[in-house]
Design an enzyme around this catalytic site. Structure first.
Site, PDB file in Angstrom:
ATOM      1  N   ASP A   1      12.895  -5.402   0.855  1.00  0.00           N
ATOM      2  CA  ASP A   1      12.351  -4.049   0.908  1.00  0.00           C
ATOM      3  C   ASP A   1      13.253  -3.094   0.116  1.00  0.00           C
ATOM      4  O   ASP A   1      13.469  -3.310  -1.074  1.00  0.00           O
ATOM      5  CB  ASP A   1      12.193  -3.643   2.384  1.00  0.00           C
ATOM      6  CG  ASP A   1      11.454  -2.343   2.591  1.00  0.00           C
ATOM      7  OD1 ASP A   1      10.211  -2.361   2.560  1.00  0.00           O
ATOM      8  OD2 ASP A   1      12.125  -1.307   2.784  1.00  0.00           O
TER       9      ASP A   1
ATOM     10  N   HIS B   1       5.960  -8.492   7.221  1.00  0.00           N
ATOM     11  CA  HIS B   1       6.931  -7.888   6.306  1.00  0.00           C
ATOM     12  C   HIS B   1       8.367  -8.279   6.643  1.00  0.00           C
ATOM     13  O   HIS B   1       9.191  -8.467   5.750  1.00  0.00           O
ATOM     14  CB  HIS B   1       6.776  -6.371   6.354  1.00  0.00           C
ATOM     15  CG  HIS B   1       7.727  -5.624   5.480  1.00  0.00           C
ATOM     16  ND1 HIS B   1       7.766  -5.762   4.108  1.00  0.00           N
ATOM     17  CD2 HIS B   1       8.707  -4.707   5.793  1.00  0.00           C
ATOM     18  CE1 HIS B   1       8.692  -4.965   3.603  1.00  0.00           C
ATOM     19  NE2 HIS B   1       9.280  -4.320   4.600  1.00  0.00           N
TER      20      HIS B   1
END
Length: 319
Positions: free
Chosen positions: A134, A299
């Site tokens: 990320d 995620h």
């Protein structure tokens, strides 16, 4: 003990004027630096880091502005263009254009990448492998471009390069990235809005993005929220930089043909199907040696499937 990785030693390492990073270190062998994402801290790597430490020196910092690392005030000109070819590496990268007079914005990924290179050098490592998730993957990406003689291997988890990310977000599908647009706004309103209900804001992403909520136990979730609650201005500044100076740097590199030359592994969810883009093709435009994997995890893949991520990183290190 929710705020530390068991078995890791903790220290504070100065990396820039007035900025020290909180870092966890364990193991021995070739060095691997692991960079966390949003809205997390270095704790997101706890399982993978313990695995890799069996035969590598594993270094897990909190990025500047996050966790227990220092949180310098953002430069007033975060959305202005700094020299896109600046390189603050302390070694000599023959394919980088160096301008040591440039003072990058406080949360430009160029600045944050320079932090990580300085951290590794302070710990005695001139060259190292780097993996990011990320936001940490954006820092890792920039480090690979700016410091090609320093980064031996690179992994980016569940992200697109900043320039490509903005290109694919359009129409109603862009609603999935509402936080990107919110935190891109000028200083003031985003910080006040988020600070009014930080646990709701940051908890929203922990809940929405988790494929398996059990992967983030209550005590770790609480540690993430505590860290984010204390870092609203710096987190917003990090995102604001990605709508300004980071785009400038990426565009200059793409226009100039600058590429990642080290082995690169990218692991992503299949967002391309929903947002109508080919993630592997976007990454191939940046990398000479790419392995791209689409996975079915949520995620937070280093917490949801740590054995798989550790295996992928070991395979990368063998290339």
């Amino acid at each position: 003990m929710a705020s530390v990785i068991p078995g890791f030693d903790y220290r504070r390492v100065p990396v820039a004027d007035g900025v020290s990073l909180n870092v966890a270190v364990a193991g021995s062998g070739s060095p691997v630096v692991l960079l966390h994402g949003f809205p997390q801290t270095h704790l997101m790597w706890r399982h993978v880091a313990a695995d890799l430490a069996a035969d590598h020196t594993v270094i897990c910092p909190d990025l500047r502005g996050y966790g227990a690392s220092d949180k310098p005030a953002a430069d007033a000109d975060t959305n202005t263009n700094t020299d896109a070819n600046a390189d603050t590496d302390t070694d000599t990268d023959t394919d980088a254009n160096v301008d040591t007079d440039t003072d990058p914005a406080a949360y430009a990924k160029r600045t944050m990448a320079a932090d990580i290179v300085a951290l590794a050098h302070a710990l005695g490592h001139d060259r190292f492998a780097l993996a990011g998730h990320d936001r940490g993957a954006l820092v890792a990406f920039r480090a690979g471009l700016d410091h090609p003689a320093t980064i031996t291997h690179l992994a980016c988890l569940d992200v697109l390069p900043t320039l490509d990310m903005w290109d694919v977000l359009h129409g109603t599908t862009a609603a999935v990235g509402f936080h990107l647009f919110l935190m891109a706004q000028p200083p003031g309103l985003p910080e006040r809005m988020i600070a009014a209900c930080p646990d709701d804001f940051f908890g929203h992403f922990l809940d929405l993005w988790a494929g398996d909520p059990r992967a983030i136990p209550a005590e770790v979730r609480a540690a993430y929220l505590d860290a984010c609650r204390a870092a609203v201005p710096s987190i917003v500044a990090d995102y604001r930089a990605s709508a300004g100076v980071d785009v400038d740097h990426d565009r200059a590199d793409r226009d100039g043909g600058r590429r990642l030359t080290m082995p690169l592994t990218v692991i992503q969810q299949d967002w391309g199907a929903a947002l109508d883009y080919d993630a592997a093709a976007l990454w191939r435009a940046w990398a000479d040696d790419l392995e791209h994997h689409t996975v079915g995890y949520g995620h937070f893949m280093a917490e949801e499937a740590p054995a798989d991520i550790a295996k992928a990183l070991r395979e990368l290190l063998s290339r």
